[in-house]
Each structure stands twice: as structure tokens, then as C-alpha cells.
Design a protein around this motif. Sequence first.
Motif, mmCIF file in Angstrom:
data_model
loop_
_atom_site.group_PDB
_atom_site.id
_atom_site.type_symbol
_atom_site.label_atom_id
_atom_site.label_comp_id
_atom_site.label_asym_id
_atom_site.label_seq_id
_atom_site.Cartn_x
_atom_site.Cartn_y
_atom_site.Cartn_z
ATOM 1 N N SER A 1 0.904 -1.257 0.017
ATOM 2 C CA SER A 1 -0.003 -0.189 0.018
ATOM 3 C C SER A 1 0.910 1.011 0.007
ATOM 4 O O SER A 1 1.637 1.458 -0.858
ATOM 5 N N TRP B 1 -9.720 -2.121 4.843
ATOM 6 C CA TRP B 1 -8.886 -2.374 4.199
ATOM 7 C C TRP B 1 -8.478 -4.010 4.646
ATOM 8 O O TRP B 1 -7.356 -4.345 3.953
ATOM 9 N N ASP C 1 -10.049 -5.629 -3.121
ATOM 10 C CA ASP C 1 -9.368 -4.397 -2.874
ATOM 11 C C ASP C 1 -10.208 -3.155 -3.536
ATOM 12 O O ASP C 1 -11.212 -3.477 -4.302
ATOM 13 N N HIS D 1 -6.859 -5.582 0.645
ATOM 14 C CA HIS D 1 -5.651 -4.769 0.533
ATOM 15 C C HIS D 1 -4.561 -4.999 1.179
ATOM 16 O O HIS D 1 -3.476 -4.578 1.016
#
Length: 259
Positions: free
Chosen positions: A83, A146, A204, A232
Motif C-alpha cells: 500500500s 482495508w 481491494d 488490501h
Amino acid sequence: MTLSHDLAGTGPSTVVLLHSGVCDRRMWDAQFSALAEAGHRVVRCDLRGFGETPIDAPHTHAEDVRDLLDHLGADRASVVGSSFGGEVALEFAARHPERVSALALLGSGMPGMEPSAELRAWGDRERDLLVAGDLDAAVELNVDTWLGPEAGEEARAFVRRAQRHVFEVQLPVPDEHGPVDPEVTRDELARIAAPALVAVGAHDLPDFWAVADELARLLPAARRLDLDWAGHLPALERPEGTARLLVDFLAEALAPTAP
């Protein structure tokens, strides 16, 4: 400042693990050990404002990574980023391409990334909760956003603790001590020649699918990998599977080229 970090392994190749914006270096527990066992010298660090590294001055994250490698005596490294850590990895590779052996980008951000309406709405909601002083709700918003469907309670509890700590460290910091944008351009990214793995989770946000699409086009030696099980943060959702993925990618990327 030298970033807080851990070292493992004594192999000839160095691997740097850069965490996401909701975590710290502990997110790499499984991969840290597996990469060391696979014969790499592995360093995981807390970027400024995360984990055990405070924010004490204006800074550029990519240059902090360079300074850490200098401190460790590592001329080159493979850089793994999740990320926000992927965005820092790209900035480092654009600024110091001669120091990057390979890149592995998991649900990566990207310099200059323009958020979608969905991602802006999430950011507005987080800001409103923080302004209202509802830290618990802001933490839960991040946990729910997330982590993908395979994340267990251990992963959720870790993100809950780590994100709360991020808020506690970063919210009191004066604006003048914030990060400095290195202003990396698309042309600079397109000149990153190192082998690159660009992995993104099917669960995601669409912003990160778009980033993966663009990175697969821009990076000359990129390989795109869609993870049908992941959200994610695959390193927390399937720790051992993600460790195998990284070990296998680096074995291929760093293999000597036949004459």
C-alpha cells in the motif's frame, strides 16, 4: 534520524520491507522470517510516524529509506512495499534506480495517485470522525475498509492496535514537520528497470486495481498478479501464502543470468 528497524538473516542479498499506512513493521512477521530462512538479509523498518519511529522534522520517506540502507552498508536491495509502503518503494526506485535489485508491490499506492470518489468519501468520513474525537470509530473504519474477507480476528486486532497508534503519533504533529512530496513523475517511474511484481487483491478498492493496471504498463519489467482471495493487505490476510509468493518472486528475479 535512523528509522527503527529489525534485521534477520545473513545472506548476500538485502530485502527491505515497507509497511502500509495503517500498520507498522510488525505486519511483516511471517514474511520477515521466511525471507531470512530463504537466504536473504532482511530489514523491516517503521517509517516516520509509525511504530517506534517518531516525526521530529520535515522528511521524505524515500530518503529515510536510503539513509537506512547507508547505515546498514547495503548498496543495493530488493524493496517490498504494501500500500503506502509500495508508493514509498516506487519513489525510492525512481530517485535511486541503481540501488534497487527488484520491486514487489502489494496493493500499492502510486506517486501522484488521484483518489476516486469512493476513496475520497472514505477519507472524508475518517477526517470527520477524527475531528469529532471518535478515535474508536475511525479505527474501525480502517479495519473494515482495508482487510479482506480472509482476514481473521488476529489480523483485525493487529490493524486495530497499529492504526490507533498511528493516529496517536501523527495527530499531534505540527504541519511543518509533515512529509515532503518527492514529486516523482510518470516518466521517472517508466525508467525503473528492476524486475517488479505488481500484485493486487480482487477484494481491494478499485483505485488499487487502477494503480496495478498503470504500473503494469509503466514499469518495463513488471509482472501483474491478481490475487482472487485478497483484500488490501495480503501479508496479513494469508501470511504464509504471501511469504511463499515473495520468496518465489525474489528467487526468480535475483537469479544469475546465464551467459
